[in-house]
Design an enzyme around this catalytic site. Structure first.
Site, PDB file in Angstrom:
ATOM      1  N   TYR A 353      -3.732 -10.959 -16.817  1.00  0.00           N
ATOM      2  CA  TYR A 353      -4.150  -9.569 -16.999  1.00  0.00           C
ATOM      3  C   TYR A 353      -4.244  -9.199 -18.482  1.00  0.00           C
ATOM      4  O   TYR A 353      -3.418  -9.620 -19.294  1.00  0.00           O
ATOM      5  CB  TYR A 353      -3.137  -8.617 -16.338  1.00  0.00           C
ATOM      6  N   GLU A 430      12.995   8.690  -2.166  1.00  0.00           N
ATOM      7  CA  GLU A 430      11.749   9.088  -1.486  1.00  0.00           C
ATOM      8  C   GLU A 430      11.303  10.498  -1.846  1.00  0.00           C
ATOM      9  O   GLU A 430      10.106  10.797  -1.836  1.00  0.00           O
ATOM     10  CB  GLU A 430      11.915   8.943   0.028  1.00  0.00           C
TER      11      GLU A 430
END
Ligand code: NI
Length: 453
Positions: A353, A430
């Site tokens: 990358y 979360e």
């Protein structure tokens, strides 16, 4: 401070002028850093987002549910049939033009606002990692040797919810939002394949005007940053990542008579050491690079000198200039040292990358929008890049934009010691997904000029 002030007053006219000057400088600094009232400043510019946050709140139950379902069934690489199915089911009924990519499991979903305008792209990656999960969560991976340990399940779920939120606001949107659900981020070049398949080819607006993609944003959750904060920076954010392999070829023989052989083992050791010296002596301190040798293979037993030795590792850099210099230097060091001992080094560098480079205006904009959503001091300008790599770099090489980290340390856990991304024990807070949904939506709306209300 007060002691200094006292001294300044005691020192006469010159000192008094100096003091006044310093006071003005201090006031200027306070205004510049915005610590007078930065929250309202950011909100004055971008909106209070009260309604948007309400919308996000209403979406949290399904955001968490989808995340857990994705977490249970992780998939690796560019082919993610089950994940794609889950995403498509979650997007059902939304006013999106959906293009299923063919070379990968990528999904490009386009929302067209009621008014014509440019396009903004939001990315969420969908793939997991080949590793066991040991979190003990009741929604832990049901697939042996596969885990969502980088939080891409949260990204996918947050992006789905952003698509729902923005679909609801379609009538306000002057332009388009392209939702990029990408596979294969973990080393499989998924973004590159999606680009090659025409991800950025956007049709004209209904009125015939162009709808160019003017900005692209990606979010990444991290267990090492407190929930409720985000971080990014201008310029290089993450490193390039290339793989290095060096084979040293000598001549094998009896371990008791090294002079009759060409022993590749000490040469391999010298190369490993010299690569570290090369990094500190040949590479600019403020444009750093990392070469880490992770694998060294040679020999079979104690009385045989082998014919060859193999060195493998990773190369990281935060500029293309240094990246190229490191590649050249590795070849020079390895071949030169091997030659000094009458041996041969074959260097192979597999290109990975590119450097992930945030566009400066886009990253400043993202920090501001995040501050308007999360509050003063919650949007952190990172002082330095991190040496991990990310294939959103391919997108940022074509479209100005930014990648932003979202804090996701589980409540009651210390960010410094929490199991990090890629750990078999990593967990994410979360409730932090609410910030991600709001930020995805906020960045799209603000890019298209819609005030956050
Ligand atoms: Ni990741």
């Amino acid at each position: 401070m007060s002691v200094n002030l006292h001294k300044q007053f005691a020192g006469g006219q010159v000192e008094l002028r100096l003091f006044k000057h310093r006071l003005r400088a201090y006031a200027w600094l306070m205004a510049k850093t915005g610590s007078n009232k930065p929250v309202s400043a950011a909100q004055e510019k971008h909106g209070t987002a009260v309604g948007l946050k309400d919308q996000v709140g209403g979406l949290m139950k399904t955001t968490v549910a989808l995340r857990r379902e994705l977490h249970k069934w992780p998939e690796i690489g560019n082919t993610l049939p089950k994940t794609r199915e889950q995403v498509l089911t979650a997007l059902e009924g939304l006013p999106l033009d959906i293009k299923l990519h063919e070379t990968t499991s990528g999904i490009a979903a386009m929302l067209t606002g009621d008014k014509p305008g440019p396009t903004v792209m939001l990315r969420g990656d969908m793939d997991a990692l080949p590793m066991p999960e040991d979190t003990g969560l009741d929604f832990a991976s049901q697939t042996d040797g596969c885990m969502h340990a980088c939080g891409h399940d949260t990204h996918t779920s947050m992006l789905v919810s952003a698509a729902k939120l923005l679909s609801d606001r379609r009538s306000e949107i002057p332009g388009r939002v392209l939702f990029m659900f990408q596979p294969g981020e973990e080393g499989y070049h998924g973004a590159k394949f999606m680009l090659e398949e025409g991800l950025l080819d956007v049709a004209k607006n209904k009125d015939g005007s162009e709808s160019p993609i003017t900005a692209a944003y990606a979010l990444h959750i991290t267990a090492s940053m407190p929930a409720g904060t985000i971080g990014t920076r201008s310029g290089p954010l993450m490193a390039s990542s290339d793989v290095l392999s060096i084979k040293i070829t000598g001549k094998g023989g009896h371990a008791s008579e090294p002079f009759r052989t060409l022993d590749p083992i000490p040469v391999a050791c010298e190369i490993v050491q010299s690569l570290q010296m090369m990094i500190t002596r040949r590479i600019e301190t403020f444009d750093p690079a990392v070469v880490t040798i992770t694998k060294l293979v040679a020999g079979t037993t104690t009385n045989v000198i082998p014919e060859s030795a193999l060195i493998e590792g990773t190369i990281r850099a935060v500029s293309e200039k240094t990246r190229n210099k490191v590649h050249d230097s590795i070849r020079r060091v390895a071949e030169g040292i091997a030659a000094a001992y009458e041996m041969q080094a074959t260097v192979e560098i597999r290109i990975g990358y590119p450097v992930t480079v945030n566009d400066a205006p886009s990253s400043d904009f993202a920090l501001e929008v995040a501050e308007s959503l999360l509050g003063e001091g919650k949007a952190v300008r990172m002082p330095a890049p991190i040496m991990g790599a990310e294939d959103f770099s391919y997108v940022l090489n074509k479209i100005p934009g930014a990648m932003v980290f979202i804090g996701g340390t589980p409540e009651g856990t210390n960010p410094a010691t929490a199991a990090p991304n890629h750990s078999n024990r990593v967990m994410f807070e979360e409730s932090a997904m609410a910030h991600g949904v709001a930020l995805y939506a906020g960045l799209a709306l603000r890019t298209l000029g819609v005030t956050l209300n």
